[in-house]
Each structure stands twice: as structure tokens, then as C-alpha cells.
Design a protein around this motif. Structure first.
Motif, PDB file in Angstrom:
ATOM      1  N   SER A   1       0.652  12.901 -15.529  1.00  0.00           N
ATOM      2  CA  SER A   1       1.904  12.203 -15.722  1.00  0.00           C
ATOM      3  C   SER A   1       2.307  12.045 -17.226  1.00  0.00           C
ATOM      4  O   SER A   1       3.455  12.298 -17.841  1.00  0.00           O
ATOM      5  CB  SER A   1       1.990  10.761 -15.100  1.00  0.00           C
ATOM      6  OG  SER A   1       1.763  10.695 -13.777  1.00  0.00           O
TER       7      SER A   1
ATOM      8  N   TRP B   1       5.721  11.990  -9.532  1.00  0.00           N
ATOM      9  CA  TRP B   1       5.942  11.180  -8.218  1.00  0.00           C
ATOM     10  C   TRP B   1       6.927  11.510  -7.456  1.00  0.00           C
ATOM     11  O   TRP B   1       7.007  11.048  -6.217  1.00  0.00           O
ATOM     12  CB  TRP B   1       6.394   9.715  -9.241  1.00  0.00           C
ATOM     13  CG  TRP B   1       7.604   9.556  -9.705  1.00  0.00           C
ATOM     14  CD1 TRP B   1       7.656   9.626 -11.399  1.00  0.00           C
ATOM     15  CD2 TRP B   1       8.951   9.641  -9.304  1.00  0.00           C
ATOM     16  NE1 TRP B   1       8.973   9.594 -11.657  1.00  0.00           N
ATOM     17  CE2 TRP B   1       9.728   9.542 -10.675  1.00  0.00           C
ATOM     18  CE3 TRP B   1       9.452   9.510  -8.054  1.00  0.00           C
ATOM     19  CZ2 TRP B   1      11.019   9.549 -10.396  1.00  0.00           C
ATOM     20  CZ3 TRP B   1      10.945   9.679  -7.969  1.00  0.00           C
ATOM     21  CH2 TRP B   1      11.811   9.581  -9.122  1.00  0.00           C
TER      22      TRP B   1
ATOM     23  N   GLY C   1      10.293   4.750  -9.515  1.00  0.00           N
ATOM     24  CA  GLY C   1      10.561   5.933 -10.609  1.00  0.00           C
ATOM     25  C   GLY C   1      11.532   6.156 -11.261  1.00  0.00           C
ATOM     26  O   GLY C   1      11.562   6.413 -12.403  1.00  0.00           O
TER      27      GLY C   1
ATOM     28  N   LEU D   1      -4.110   9.727  -3.349  1.00  0.00           N
ATOM     29  CA  LEU D   1      -3.289   9.105  -4.351  1.00  0.00           C
ATOM     30  C   LEU D   1      -4.191   7.964  -4.998  1.00  0.00           C
ATOM     31  O   LEU D   1      -3.457   7.549  -5.901  1.00  0.00           O
ATOM     32  CB  LEU D   1      -2.254   8.474  -3.547  1.00  0.00           C
ATOM     33  CG  LEU D   1      -1.209   9.522  -2.774  1.00  0.00           C
ATOM     34  CD1 LEU D   1      -0.063   8.297  -1.947  1.00  0.00           C
ATOM     35  CD2 LEU D   1      -0.444  10.501  -3.430  1.00  0.00           C
TER      36      LEU D   1
ATOM     37  N   LEU E   1       1.233   5.129  -7.891  1.00  0.00           N
ATOM     38  CA  LEU E   1       0.584   6.050  -6.723  1.00  0.00           C
ATOM     39  C   LEU E   1      -0.534   5.624  -6.315  1.00  0.00           C
ATOM     40  O   LEU E   1      -1.039   5.651  -5.222  1.00  0.00           O
ATOM     41  CB  LEU E   1       0.346   7.519  -7.618  1.00  0.00           C
ATOM     42  CG  LEU E   1       1.380   8.333  -7.882  1.00  0.00           C
ATOM     43  CD1 LEU E   1       1.169   9.703  -8.484  1.00  0.00           C
ATOM     44  CD2 LEU E   1       2.473   8.472  -6.757  1.00  0.00           C
TER      45      LEU E   1
ATOM     46  N   TRP F   1       8.819  12.669 -13.598  1.00  0.00           N
ATOM     47  CA  TRP F   1       9.410  12.779 -12.039  1.00  0.00           C
ATOM     48  C   TRP F   1       8.571  14.054 -11.512  1.00  0.00           C
ATOM     49  O   TRP F   1       8.827  14.209 -10.142  1.00  0.00           O
ATOM     50  CB  TRP F   1      10.693  12.958 -12.187  1.00  0.00           C
ATOM     51  CG  TRP F   1      11.270  14.023 -12.968  1.00  0.00           C
ATOM     52  CD1 TRP F   1      11.643  14.073 -14.103  1.00  0.00           C
ATOM     53  CD2 TRP F   1      11.536  15.369 -12.473  1.00  0.00           C
ATOM     54  NE1 TRP F   1      12.252  15.418 -14.545  1.00  0.00           N
ATOM     55  CE2 TRP F   1      12.053  16.156 -13.311  1.00  0.00           C
ATOM     56  CE3 TRP F   1      11.345  15.944 -11.150  1.00  0.00           C
ATOM     57  CZ2 TRP F   1      12.506  17.474 -13.318  1.00  0.00           C
ATOM     58  CZ3 TRP F   1      11.972  17.203 -10.842  1.00  0.00           C
ATOM     59  CH2 TRP F   1      12.228  17.990 -11.975  1.00  0.00           C
TER      60      TRP F   1
ATOM     61  N   THR G   1       3.093   5.595 -13.558  1.00  0.00           N
ATOM     62  CA  THR G   1       2.975   6.490 -12.834  1.00  0.00           C
ATOM     63  C   THR G   1       1.633   6.554 -11.785  1.00  0.00           C
ATOM     64  O   THR G   1       1.616   6.496 -10.476  1.00  0.00           O
ATOM     65  CB  THR G   1       3.155   7.894 -13.111  1.00  0.00           C
ATOM     66  OG1 THR G   1       4.487   7.875 -13.600  1.00  0.00           O
ATOM     67  CG2 THR G   1       3.608   8.930 -12.117  1.00  0.00           C
TER      68      THR G   1
ATOM     69  N   LEU H   1       8.605   4.026  -4.198  1.00  0.00           N
ATOM     70  CA  LEU H   1       8.245   4.923  -4.958  1.00  0.00           C
ATOM     71  C   LEU H   1       9.296   5.648  -6.041  1.00  0.00           C
ATOM     72  O   LEU H   1       9.357   5.633  -6.976  1.00  0.00           O
ATOM     73  CB  LEU H   1       7.276   5.844  -4.553  1.00  0.00           C
ATOM     74  CG  LEU H   1       6.834   6.891  -5.727  1.00  0.00           C
ATOM     75  CD1 LEU H   1       5.785   6.001  -6.596  1.00  0.00           C
ATOM     76  CD2 LEU H   1       5.656   7.749  -4.929  1.00  0.00           C
TER      77      LEU H   1
END
Length: 288
Positions: A117, A132, A155, A107, A95, A129, A91, A151
């Protein structure tokens, strides 16, 4: 208007009641967990010994089942930690790549998103989740549709399924559980028991697998004992007959010997009687 107000008040009361019930449930569950943890740490060996005495199993099977339980608990905990770290790392990397492509300093805070995360991934109900998805929504509202779509796909497809794959792989390597059974135990446990199903599902599957192996071993030993007992029963009459025949032959020989002895005795007696009867004639002839 009054009806709308009443319905709004009822909905608010229902929502408030649900929140209060959820909070009370969490408090009671946390208290029960703390009390159980205290007694497990204080009287763990005694409780374990008492539980082993209650199970009607062979002591070797009890040790095997306990070892299987310890192995699967360690595997589940290590798999959960490893999956959380992996999801947090992916994650944060995703990002950072998106932030670099759109030139966003927010980010590109790699370690911040990695920690967030990882912590959210430790909770199976939530997951990564929570980190993200808001970023993808923010990208969509700021005219970065390509970044938002990429993204979201990354994800859902990669990050969302990585934890299950890691758990299945760790369970298969540590407990020698089949990958399909490990996968079903993880997903089935989450579906049926929620958060605790991640831990309880694989434990139940591994213990059941060990019990089935013990049952097959005992069944095989019982079948072998019945087979050998049947073979010995079939061979016993011949052995008994062989053991009886020499004795019978000996008895027959002895009876034959006794018969011959009796006949010889009777012959001797007859000769004596005949000799006694002939002696007066012989004496009279000699006298004459």
C-alpha cells in the motif's frame, strides 16, 4: 464475420499501438529525466548562478525566491512520503481488521499489505486503492458483503482523502501557504498535469505567492518615495523664500547705508562751497 474480424483486428492494432506509444513515451521520459538529473548534479551551482544572473531581480529577492523554492520542494517530498506511509498503514490496519473479523489468514499479513500500500500510494494516479479494492471485490464474491461495504467506504472516505489532507497540512506549516491555496494547488496540479502536478502545482503556487509579496513590497517603497518627494517639493519654495529674504534685507540695508553716506558727502561739499563764498565778504569787512 469478415467485418467483425476486421474490426477486431483494427481494435487490437489500435490497442497495441497505444501500448507501444505509452512504452516509448515512458522510455523517452526516463532518458530525459536521467540526462537532466546528471547535469543538475554535475553543474548544479553553475546553472543556479547563471539563472540568478538572468533574472532582473534584486539579489535579496533572488535569495528569498530560491529559499521559497527549496522550502516548498522539501515540503512536497516530505508530504508525499508521509501521506504514502499513512495510507499504507491505514490500509494494512483495515485489511487486518477485516481478516480478523472473517477469520482469514491471508488478510492478516500486516507488513506485506503495509509495504504494498505504501509503494502504490507513492504514485498519485494509482494510490492505495490498488490494494484494498481487489480485496473488497473478493469479499463481495465470497458472501462477505458487510466487510466489502465497510472496507470500500473506509477506503474511499478515509484512505482516499488522507493524502490530500496531509499535503495541505504540511504545506501550510512549512511554507505558510493558506490551506485553501495549498488544497487547490495540489488538486489543480493533478488535474492539469497528472502525476507531475502533485509536485509542480504547489511549487508554482508558492513561488507565485512569493513574487506577489515582492511586488507589494516594491510598490509600497515606490509609493513612499513618491510621497516624500512630493512633500519635499511642496516645502522647497518656502525654504527658498526664507533663504532669499535675509539676503534681500541685507541688500536693502546696504543700499540704505550707501544712500546715507552719499547724502552726508553732498552736505559736506555744500558747506565747503558756502564757506568759500562767504570768505571774500568777511575779508573786505575786516579790511574796511
Amino acid at each position: 464475420m469478415r467485418g467483425l474480424a476486421d474490426r477486431s483486428a483494427g481494435a487490437s492494432g489500435t490497442t497495441l499501438g497505444r501500448w507501444v506509444g505509452s512504452i516509448m513515451g515512458m522510455v523517452i521520459g526516463g532518458a530525459m529525466f536521467g540526462i537532466a538529473l546528471y547535469y543538475f548534479l554535475a553543474d548544479g551551482p553553475a546553472l543556479l548562478a547563471a539563472a540568478m544572473r538572468m533574472f532582473p531581480f534584486n539579489p535579496e529577492y533572488q535569495k528569498q525566491l530560491l529559499g521559497e523554492f527549496e522550502s516548498v520542494v522539501r515540503s512536497v517530498v516530505s508530504a508525499t512520503l508521509l501521506a504514502s506511509v499513512a495510507q499504507g498503514l491505514l490500509t494494512a490496519v483495515a485489511l487486518w481488521v477485516v481478516g480478523t473479523s472473517i477469520d482469514s489468514d491471508l488478510l492478516r499479513h500486516f507488513f506485506l499489505f503495509f509495504i504494498l500500500s505504501t509503494l502504490t500510494s507513492l504514485i498519485p494516479v494509482t494510490g492505495a486503492w490498488l490494494v484494498w479494492m481487489p480485496v473488497a471485490i473478493w469479499l463481495g464474491f465470497n458472501d462477505h458483503l458487510a466487510g466489502a461495504v465497510m472496507l470500500s467506504l473506509f477506503g474511499v472516505v478515509v484512505i482516499g482523502t488522507l493524502d490530500n489532507l496531509i499535503r495541505v497540512h504540511v504545506l501550510h506549516n512549512d511554507t505558510r501557504l493558506h490551506p485553501l491555496l495549498a488544497f487547490v494547488s495540489v488538486l489543480g496540479g493533478v488535474h492539469e498535469m497528472g502525476l507531475w502536478g502533485v509536485f509542480i502545482g504547489p511549487i508554482v503556487a508558492c513561488c507565485l505567492h512569493a513574487l506577489i509579496g515582492m511586488f507589494n513590497t516594491e510598490l509600497g517603497e515606490i509609493s513612499m518615495r513618491k510621497f516624500f518627494s512630493g512633500v519635499s517639493d511642496d516645502e522647497t519654495p518656502e525654504g527658498e523664500q526664507e533663504s532669499i529674504d535675509p539676503a534681500g534685507e541685507q541688500n536693502v540695508t546696504e543700499s540704505g547705508g550707501e544712500g546715507e553716506t552719499v547724502e552726508m558727502a553732498e552736505t559736506a561739499e555744500t558747506d565747503d562751497v558756502a564757506g568759500d563764498g562767504a570768505s571774500p565778504d568777511e575779508s573786505s569787512s575786516r579790511d574796511g
